[in-house]
Design a protein around this motif. Structure first.
Motif, PDB file in Angstrom:
ATOM      1  N   VAL A 247       0.872  -1.169   0.000  1.00 31.67           N
ATOM      2  CA  VAL A 247       0.000   0.000   0.000  1.00 31.67           C
ATOM      3  C   VAL A 247       0.912   1.222   0.000  1.00 31.67           C
ATOM      4  CG1 VAL A 247      -1.809   1.274   1.220  1.00 31.67           C
ATOM      5  CG2 VAL A 247      -1.793  -1.226   1.284  1.00 31.67           C
ATOM      6  N   ALA A 248       0.607   2.206  -0.844  1.00 27.87           N
ATOM      7  CA  ALA A 248       1.423   3.414  -0.933  1.00 27.87           C
ATOM      8  C   ALA A 248       0.530   4.608  -1.257  1.00 27.87           C
ATOM      9  CB  ALA A 248       2.502   3.267  -2.006  1.00 27.87           C
ATOM     10  N   ALA A 249       1.066   5.789  -0.993  1.00 26.55           N
ATOM     11  CA  ALA A 249       0.402   7.047  -1.357  1.00 26.55           C
ATOM     12  C   ALA A 249       1.146   7.611  -2.555  1.00 26.55           C
ATOM     13  CB  ALA A 249       0.447   8.025  -0.196  1.00 26.55           C
ATOM     14  N   VAL A 250       0.423   7.812  -3.650  1.00 25.84           N
ATOM     15  CA  VAL A 250       1.024   8.311  -4.885  1.00 25.84           C
ATOM     16  C   VAL A 250       0.428   9.684  -5.197  1.00 25.84           C
ATOM     17  CG1 VAL A 250       1.309   7.884  -7.360  1.00 25.84           C
ATOM     18  CG2 VAL A 250       1.292   5.962  -5.763  1.00 25.84           C
ATOM     19  N   PRO A 251       1.274  10.680  -5.490  1.00 27.63           N
ATOM     20  CA  PRO A 251       0.703  11.961  -5.914  1.00 27.63           C
ATOM     21  C   PRO A 251      -0.267  11.734  -7.076  1.00 27.63           C
ATOM     22  CG  PRO A 251       3.047  12.200  -5.548  1.00 27.63           C
ATOM     23  CD  PRO A 251       2.740  10.718  -5.475  1.00 27.63           C
ATOM     24  N   THR A 252      -1.471  12.214  -6.921  1.00 21.00           N
ATOM     25  CA  THR A 252      -2.497  11.987  -7.942  1.00 21.00           C
ATOM     26  C   THR A 252      -2.019  12.452  -9.311  1.00 21.00           C
ATOM     27  OG1 THR A 252      -4.182  12.190  -6.224  1.00 21.00           O
ATOM     28  CG2 THR A 252      -4.921  12.417  -8.514  1.00 21.00           C
ATOM     29  N   ALA A 253      -1.253  13.505  -9.358  1.00 17.96           N
ATOM     30  CA  ALA A 253      -0.718  14.011 -10.633  1.00 17.96           C
ATOM     31  C   ALA A 253       0.268  13.040 -11.272  1.00 17.96           C
ATOM     32  CB  ALA A 253      -0.040  15.363 -10.402  1.00 17.96           C
ATOM     33  N   ASN A 254       0.774  12.068 -10.506  1.00 14.97           N
ATOM     34  CA  ASN A 254       1.740  11.093 -11.022  1.00 14.97           C
ATOM     35  C   ASN A 254       1.101   9.781 -11.465  1.00 14.97           C
ATOM     36  OD1 ASN A 254       3.679  12.952 -10.379  1.00 14.97           O
ATOM     37  ND2 ASN A 254       4.659  11.727  -8.778  1.00 14.97           N
ATOM     38  N   LYS A 255      -0.203   9.769 -11.676  1.00 14.43           N
ATOM     39  CA  LYS A 255      -0.878   8.516 -12.013  1.00 14.43           C
ATOM     40  C   LYS A 255      -0.266   7.861 -13.253  1.00 14.43           C
ATOM     41  CE  LYS A 255      -5.406   6.414 -12.793  1.00 14.43           C
ATOM     42  NZ  LYS A 255      -6.853   6.657 -12.897  1.00 14.43           N
ATOM     43  N   ASP A 256      -0.048   8.601 -14.320  1.00 15.80           N
ATOM     44  CA  ASP A 256       0.528   8.018 -15.534  1.00 15.80           C
ATOM     45  C   ASP A 256       1.946   7.519 -15.297  1.00 15.80           C
ATOM     46  OD1 ASP A 256      -1.826   8.502 -16.941  1.00 15.80           O
ATOM     47  OD2 ASP A 256      -1.102  10.390 -17.795  1.00 15.80           O
TER      48      ASP A 256
ATOM     49  N   GLU B 114      -2.221  -4.065  -9.791  1.00 17.26           N
ATOM     50  CA  GLU B 114      -2.092  -2.688  -9.311  1.00 17.26           C
ATOM     51  C   GLU B 114      -3.488  -2.077  -9.284  1.00 17.26           C
ATOM     52  OE1 GLU B 114       0.584  -1.081  -8.297  1.00 17.26           O
ATOM     53  OE2 GLU B 114       2.144  -2.475  -8.939  1.00 17.26           O
ATOM     54  N   THR B 115      -3.846  -1.457  -8.176  1.00 14.82           N
ATOM     55  CA  THR B 115      -5.154  -0.807  -8.088  1.00 14.82           C
ATOM     56  C   THR B 115      -4.971   0.639  -7.638  1.00 14.82           C
ATOM     57  OG1 THR B 115      -5.562  -1.473  -5.798  1.00 14.82           O
ATOM     58  CG2 THR B 115      -6.263  -3.004  -7.526  1.00 14.82           C
ATOM     59  N   TRP B 116      -5.840   1.504  -8.139  1.00 15.39           N
ATOM     60  CA  TRP B 116      -5.804   2.947  -7.861  1.00 15.39           C
ATOM     61  C   TRP B 116      -6.999   3.279  -6.985  1.00 15.39           C
ATOM     62  CZ3 TRP B 116      -2.059   6.382  -8.773  1.00 15.39           C
ATOM     63  CH2 TRP B 116      -2.354   7.745  -8.757  1.00 15.39           C
ATOM     64  N   GLY B 117      -6.777   3.859  -5.812  1.00 11.65           N
ATOM     65  CA  GLY B 117      -7.847   4.135  -4.862  1.00 11.65           C
ATOM     66  C   GLY B 117      -8.994   4.921  -5.473  1.00 11.65           C
TER      67      GLY B 117
END
Length: 115
Positions: free
Chosen positions: A8-17, A40-43
């Motif tokens: 589980v991690a926190a990814v800057p939403t702007a870094n999705k690609d 891989e899943t995106w919250g």
């Protein structure tokens, strides 16, 4: 029963690609070293809890999205051998993580139920 590495991690939403590109590159390496599946899943619906929750677990900010990922291996021995070989692979260091790896939580899990 298979063995699972979870993350589980926190990814800057702007870094999705950038995260997806990173995940694809890493998935190929995992598969090469014996993983049978990489997910891989995106919250999308990650509620805040009263005591704890996914967001708190990784100290996610409002500008970040929580990702939940897992890698399935045939068994723990295959996972341990795969990781040992991957850590020697220079491609692992060639990929910068598009998130703060210090706040990532991960672990290995023995299969208990698979229906």
């Amino acid at each position: 029963m298979s063995y699972v590495d979870g993350m589980v991690a926190a990814v800057p939403t702007a870094n999705k690609d950038a995260y997806l590109a990173h995940a694809r590159a890493m998935a190929a390496i995992f598969k090469e070293y014996g993983a049978t599946r990489v997910v891989e899943t995106w919250g999308d619906d990650v509620p805040e809890g009263k005591v704890t929750d996914f967001r708190r677990a990784v100290q996610a900010t409002p500008e970040e999205t929580v990702v939940f990922s897992w890698v399935t291996w045939p068994d723990k021995a295959a996972r341990d051998a795969g990781w040992a070989r991957m850590m020697q692979d220079t491609r692992m260091a060639a990929h910068d993580m598009p998130f703060d790896g210090k706040r990532m939580i991960y672990g290995g899990f023995e299969g208990l139920l698979d229906v």
